[in-house]
Write a protein that holds these residues in place. Structure first.
Motif: not given
Length: 129
Positions: A53-64, A26-31, A15-18
């Motif tokens: 993780l917030n630093k890496v994912f805040s980079n414009p070149s990183s995927p959502a 499609f990436f999910i971070l389970f927290l 059901e993921l919107p891949v």
């Protein structure tokens, strides 16, 4: 690219919107959820890994990435058949999972858990950046 907070993980990976585009991921971070008393994630590994993780994912070149919370400590650890354990095989938090479409089905194609998420090079390798 973007951090999508409060992502409600569906019942199954199918059901993921891949995207059907080649190499789309499609990436999910389970927290762990936030403890109301401390206003911090109840899991120490989550607290330790979130700054990187917030630093890496805040980079414009990183995927959502989609942040999905597994509930309180009791909901996740003590309730038999927790949906995250049963439906998603999330045995540890944090868990970063990569999903892709292959042969018409959505499949998990990579995963990092707990202390592995403190290694920026491993995180970037999973992301493909």
């Amino acid at each position: 690219m973007a951090i999508i907070d409060e992502f409600e993980a569906p019942k199954s990976t199918q059901e993921l919107p891949v995207s059907i585009q080649p190499n789309a991921a499609f990436f999910i971070l389970f927290l762990s959820s936030t403890d109301p008393a401390t206003k911090q994630p109840w899991c120490s590994d989550v607290r330790e890994s979130l700054p990187l993780l917030n630093k890496v994912f805040s980079n414009p070149s990183s995927p959502a990435v989609h942040y999905s919370y597994v509930g309180s400590r009791a909901e996740y650890k003590e309730i038999p058949g927790s949906r995250f354990r049963a439906d998603w095989d999330i045995q540890n938090v944090p868990t970063l999972a990569r999903y892709e479409r292959a042969d018409g089905k959505v499949k998990e194609t990579g995963r990092l858990v707990e202390r592995e998420l403190l290694d920026e090079s491993r995180v970037r390798a999973l992301l493909g950046v």
